[in-house]
Design an enzyme around this catalytic site. Structure first.
Site, PDB file in Angstrom:
ATOM      1  N   LYS A  13       0.818  -1.212   0.000  1.00  0.00           N
ATOM      2  CA  LYS A  13       0.000   0.000   0.000  1.00  0.00           C
ATOM      3  C   LYS A  13       0.859   1.273   0.000  1.00  0.00           C
ATOM      4  O   LYS A  13       0.489   2.251  -0.636  1.00  0.00           O
ATOM      5  CB  LYS A  13      -1.074   0.022   1.093  1.00  0.00           C
ATOM      6  CG  LYS A  13      -0.650  -0.246   2.494  1.00  0.00           C
ATOM      7  CD  LYS A  13      -1.863  -0.276   3.413  1.00  0.00           C
ATOM      8  CE  LYS A  13      -1.551  -0.912   4.757  1.00  0.00           C
ATOM      9  NZ  LYS A  13      -0.312  -0.501   5.419  1.00  0.00           N
ATOM     10  N   ARG A  87      -8.243   0.941  10.147  1.00  0.00           N
ATOM     11  CA  ARG A  87      -7.792  -0.386  10.544  1.00  0.00           C
ATOM     12  C   ARG A  87      -8.898  -1.151  11.259  1.00  0.00           C
ATOM     13  O   ARG A  87      -8.790  -2.344  11.460  1.00  0.00           O
ATOM     14  CB  ARG A  87      -6.607  -0.290  11.522  1.00  0.00           C
ATOM     15  CG  ARG A  87      -5.313   0.257  10.953  1.00  0.00           C
ATOM     16  CD  ARG A  87      -4.634  -0.751  10.068  1.00  0.00           C
ATOM     17  NE  ARG A  87      -3.256  -1.076  10.388  1.00  0.00           N
ATOM     18  CZ  ARG A  87      -2.187  -0.482   9.838  1.00  0.00           C
ATOM     19  NH1 ARG A  87      -2.308   0.512   9.002  1.00  0.00           N
ATOM     20  NH2 ARG A  87      -0.981  -0.912  10.127  1.00  0.00           N
ATOM     21  N   ARG A 126      11.932  -6.885   3.453  1.00  0.00           N
ATOM     22  CA  ARG A 126      11.968  -5.449   3.757  1.00  0.00           C
ATOM     23  C   ARG A 126      12.766  -5.185   5.028  1.00  0.00           C
ATOM     24  O   ARG A 126      13.501  -4.196   5.114  1.00  0.00           O
ATOM     25  CB  ARG A 126      10.535  -4.924   3.912  1.00  0.00           C
ATOM     26  CG  ARG A 126      10.457  -3.444   4.209  1.00  0.00           C
ATOM     27  CD  ARG A 126       9.048  -2.932   4.144  1.00  0.00           C
ATOM     28  NE  ARG A 126       8.286  -3.236   5.350  1.00  0.00           N
ATOM     29  CZ  ARG A 126       6.993  -2.959   5.508  1.00  0.00           C
ATOM     30  NH1 ARG A 126       6.320  -2.410   4.535  1.00  0.00           N
ATOM     31  NH2 ARG A 126       6.367  -3.242   6.629  1.00  0.00           N
ATOM     32  N   ARG A 132      12.937  -1.944   9.939  1.00  0.00           N
ATOM     33  CA  ARG A 132      11.784  -1.511  10.738  1.00  0.00           C
ATOM     34  C   ARG A 132      11.641  -2.384  11.969  1.00  0.00           C
ATOM     35  O   ARG A 132      11.739  -3.603  11.891  1.00  0.00           O
ATOM     36  CB  ARG A 132      10.504  -1.583   9.887  1.00  0.00           C
ATOM     37  CG  ARG A 132      10.120  -0.252   9.303  1.00  0.00           C
ATOM     38  CD  ARG A 132       8.938  -0.386   8.415  1.00  0.00           C
ATOM     39  NE  ARG A 132       7.732  -0.799   9.123  1.00  0.00           N
ATOM     40  CZ  ARG A 132       6.516  -0.703   8.609  1.00  0.00           C
ATOM     41  NH1 ARG A 132       6.357  -0.226   7.397  1.00  0.00           N
ATOM     42  NH2 ARG A 132       5.459  -1.097   9.294  1.00  0.00           N
ATOM     43  N   ARG A 143       0.807  -8.806  13.396  1.00  0.00           N
ATOM     44  CA  ARG A 143       0.169  -7.757  12.583  1.00  0.00           C
ATOM     45  C   ARG A 143      -0.798  -8.372  11.573  1.00  0.00           C
ATOM     46  O   ARG A 143      -1.859  -7.823  11.310  1.00  0.00           O
ATOM     47  CB  ARG A 143       1.231  -6.911  11.878  1.00  0.00           C
ATOM     48  CG  ARG A 143       1.934  -5.954  12.843  1.00  0.00           C
ATOM     49  CD  ARG A 143       3.286  -5.500  12.341  1.00  0.00           C
ATOM     50  NE  ARG A 143       3.218  -4.786  11.090  1.00  0.00           N
ATOM     51  CZ  ARG A 143       4.190  -4.752  10.185  1.00  0.00           C
ATOM     52  NH1 ARG A 143       5.311  -5.431  10.396  1.00  0.00           N
ATOM     53  NH2 ARG A 143       4.045  -4.070   9.080  1.00  0.00           N
TER      54      ARG A 143
HETATM   55  P1  AMP Z   1       1.878   0.560   8.633  1.00  0.00           P
HETATM   56  O1  AMP Z   1       3.050   1.348   8.183  1.00  0.00           O
HETATM   57  O2  AMP Z   1       0.588   1.001   7.990  1.00  0.00           O
HETATM   58  O3  AMP Z   1       2.104  -0.923   8.522  1.00  0.00           O
HETATM   59  O4  AMP Z   1       1.675   0.869  10.204  1.00  0.00           O
HETATM   60  C1  AMP Z   1       2.696   0.584  11.121  1.00  0.00           C
HETATM   61  C2  AMP Z   1       2.157   0.630  12.529  1.00  0.00           C
HETATM   62  O5  AMP Z   1       1.637   1.935  12.812  1.00  0.00           O
HETATM   63  C3  AMP Z   1       1.005  -0.323  12.828  1.00  0.00           C
HETATM   64  O6  AMP Z   1       1.444  -1.636  13.126  1.00  0.00           O
HETATM   65  C4  AMP Z   1       0.379   0.367  14.033  1.00  0.00           C
HETATM   66  O7  AMP Z   1       1.152   0.170  15.198  1.00  0.00           O
HETATM   67  C5  AMP Z   1       0.488   1.842  13.659  1.00  0.00           C
HETATM   68  N1  AMP Z   1      -0.676   2.308  12.888  1.00  0.00           N
HETATM   69  C6  AMP Z   1      -0.693   2.753  11.600  1.00  0.00           C
HETATM   70  N2  AMP Z   1      -1.914   3.121  11.227  1.00  0.00           N
HETATM   71  C7  AMP Z   1      -2.715   2.901  12.298  1.00  0.00           C
HETATM   72  C8  AMP Z   1      -4.108   3.058  12.537  1.00  0.00           C
HETATM   73  N3  AMP Z   1      -4.941   3.503  11.589  1.00  0.00           N
HETATM   74  N4  AMP Z   1      -4.587   2.737  13.752  1.00  0.00           N
HETATM   75  C9  AMP Z   1      -3.787   2.272  14.714  1.00  0.00           C
HETATM   76  N5  AMP Z   1      -2.474   2.071  14.562  1.00  0.00           N
HETATM   77  C10 AMP Z   1      -1.922   2.386  13.360  1.00  0.00           C
END
Ligand code: AMP
Length: 215
Positions: A13, A87, A126, A132, A143
């Protein structure tokens, strides 16, 4: 054009969000990137959310919704591509309310579909490149489980609203990107033509075979 991206971690994404933003010349709002930036800069918010990110848990709705509202307010209302939110169903409803308030509800919920084993493979690859903190195997599985538990069910809601577009994202990123842009160009014409006209969900996942997928 207002686009939301719903996909499991590792589906691409972030990558495709950048492609969409460049093609339609709209801002890209990625909640994960915004949160990681706060952590890296050591802001109050960053200190508040760091442990959630490290464990692969969702940060509290209030934090992420405030952040997204501010990001949307900073745009000039010429559209957006948002990745990382919603989410949960609660976040989906809250985001819809923010959209109604600002006159910018989503035109499309773009769903990227990728098999679990491929997701884990991509995320581990990655982790060796980007380092990360949440790309370790245990946290990746957590996740993914969280995605199926609380995020995936939202898709039905977008399907009922007629704004769901599902894409087979197993193929190489450039092919997936082209397919997304083609689908979004079609949606853009429909939105420009009659934004209120009810639409049916678009399912392009079966197209994978036409692009050489064998399973
Ligand atoms: P991502 O980069 O989208 O995979 O997000 C990385 C991390 O950020 C997630 O595992 C959550 O800890 C936090 N995060 C990102 N977006 C959200 C959201 N909409 N609600 C809650 N936590 C979020």
């Amino acid at each position: 054009m207002n686009v939301l991206m719903i996909a499991p971690p590792g589906a691409g994404k972030g990558t495709q969000g950048v492609v969409i933003a460049a093609h339609f010349d709209i801002p890209h709002i990625a909640t994960g990137d915004l949160l990681r930036d706060h952590v890296a800069r050591g802001t109050d918010l960053g200190r508040q959310v760091r442990d959630y990110l490290d464990r692969g848990e969702l940060v509290p709705d209030e934090v992420v919704l405030t952040m997204v509202r501010e990001a949307l307010e900073a745009t000039d209302r010429r559209g957006y591509v948002i990745d990382g939110i919603p989410r949960t169903m609660d976040q989906a409803r809250a985001l819809y309310d923010i959209g109604v308030e600002m006159g910018s509800t989503a035109d499309v919920a773009l769903h990227l579909e990728v098999d679990d084993e491929e997701l884990v493979r991509r995320l581990l690859a990655r982790s060796s490149k980007e380092g990360r903190s949440d790309d370790t195997e245990g946290v990746i599985r957590r996740r993914l489980a969280l995605y199926y538990e609380v995020t995936h069910p939202i898709l039905e809601w977008y399907g009922e609203r007629g704004i769901l577009v599902s894409i087979d994202a197993m193929r190489p990123a450039d092919q997936v990107g082209r397919q997304i842009l083609t689908a979004l160009e079609v949606v853009r014409q429909m939105v420009d033509g009659d934004p209120e006209h009810p639409r049916r969900p678009i399912d392009l996942t079966g197209l994978g075979r036409a692009f050489g997928r064998t399973d």
